[in-house]
Design a protein around this motif. Structure first.
Motif, short mmCIF file in Angstrom:
data_model
loop_
_atom_site.label_atom_id
_atom_site.label_comp_id
_atom_site.label_asym_id
_atom_site.label_seq_id
_atom_site.Cartn_x
_atom_site.Cartn_y
_atom_site.Cartn_z
N ARG A 161 -0.22 -19.72 0.50
CA ARG A 161 1.13 -20.00 -0.02
C ARG A 161 1.52 -19.01 -1.11
NH1 ARG A 161 -2.01 -23.28 -3.10
NH2 ARG A 161 -1.29 -23.76 -5.19
N ASN A 199 1.82 -15.38 1.55
CA ASN A 199 2.73 -15.32 2.69
C ASN A 199 3.13 -16.76 3.06
OD1 ASN A 199 3.73 -15.29 5.40
ND2 ASN A 199 2.74 -13.31 5.75
N GLU A 200 4.28 -17.17 2.59
CA GLU A 200 4.72 -18.56 2.78
C GLU A 200 4.89 -18.93 4.25
OE1 GLU A 200 8.06 -19.68 0.39
OE2 GLU A 200 7.19 -18.79 -1.42
N ASP A 201 5.37 -18.02 5.06
CA ASP A 201 5.56 -18.31 6.48
C ASP A 201 4.22 -18.57 7.17
OD1 ASP A 201 8.31 -18.05 6.26
OD2 ASP A 201 8.30 -15.94 6.86
N LEU A 202 3.26 -17.73 6.87
CA LEU A 202 1.94 -17.92 7.47
C LEU A 202 1.26 -19.17 6.93
CD1 LEU A 202 -0.09 -16.85 9.48
CD2 LEU A 202 -0.93 -15.28 7.71
N MET A 212 2.81 -21.89 6.12
CA MET A 212 3.44 -23.00 6.83
C MET A 212 2.91 -23.08 8.26
SD MET A 212 5.52 -25.25 5.77
CE MET A 212 5.02 -26.66 6.71
N ALA A 213 2.68 -21.95 8.90
CA ALA A 213 2.10 -21.95 10.24
C ALA A 213 0.72 -22.60 10.21
CB ALA A 213 2.01 -20.53 10.79
N TYR A 236 1.16 -26.32 10.08
CA TYR A 236 1.49 -26.83 11.41
C TYR A 236 0.26 -26.85 12.31
CZ TYR A 236 6.52 -26.69 10.39
OH TYR A 236 7.77 -26.91 9.87
N LEU A 241 7.62 -23.23 16.71
CA LEU A 241 7.08 -23.11 15.35
C LEU A 241 6.27 -21.84 15.14
CD1 LEU A 241 6.03 -26.83 14.86
CD2 LEU A 241 7.96 -25.64 13.78
N GLY A 242 6.05 -21.08 16.20
CA GLY A 242 5.32 -19.82 16.08
C GLY A 242 3.86 -20.01 15.75
N ASP A 257 -0.01 -15.63 18.02
CA ASP A 257 0.99 -15.33 16.99
C ASP A 257 0.38 -15.37 15.60
OD1 ASP A 257 2.88 -15.14 19.01
OD2 ASP A 257 3.65 -17.18 18.69
N ALA A 267 -0.15 -12.30 12.86
CA ALA A 267 0.31 -12.39 11.47
C ALA A 267 -0.84 -12.13 10.50
CB ALA A 267 0.95 -13.75 11.21
#
Length: 129
Positions: free
Chosen positions: A74, A77-80, A82-83, A86, A105-106, A111, A115
């Motif tokens: 966090r 890389n916030e997107d990773l 969050m992945a 999930y 949701l990638g 994916d 990343a």
């Protein structure tokens, strides 16, 4: 006056060097955590493809790996991150997830692997064998 400024600049170098080291360690910890989650997940899938039956204990452990990876990520890389959250949710009940949810949701393993690899330093190579 110049001597005072030089003294203050030298005094700042220590904390700056420490900050850089701390940031490097944080990134290394994040990369280590996601690497573990990825490898353990790939090993589980490999075993399943070889005929090993589904193992809910292993799936619970995978959920923990992915949740643990999200924490240090966090900051990087916030997107990773969050992945990873999930992915942790996914492993708590894989039967409850559709292919569309995973795609949207990638969080397909490919994916997330891509990343992760994009976060690795340049020149870092992984030998496949």
């Amino acid at each position: 006056m110049l001597e005072y400024v030089v003294e203050k600049l030298i005094a700042l170098l220590g904390p700056i060097a420490t900050l850089s080291k701390d940031k490097r360690e944080l990134k290394d910890n994040a990369l280590r955590a996601i690497s573990t989650a990825l490898i353990e997940t790939k090993l589980y899938y490999r075993n399943r493809q070889s005929g090993t039956p589904r193992n809910r204990d292993t799936e619970a452990q995978l959920a923990k790996y992915w949740a643990a990876a999200a924490i240090p990520l966090r900051h990087i890389n916030e997107d990773l991150a969050m992945a990873c959250e999930y992915k942790a949710d996914f492993w708590t009940g894989p039967d409850n997830w559709s292919g569309e949810d995973i795609e949207r949701l990638g969080i397909k393993l490919e994916d997330v692997t891509a990343a992760y690899r994009n976060m690795l330093p340049r020149g870092f190579s992984r030998v496949r064998g």
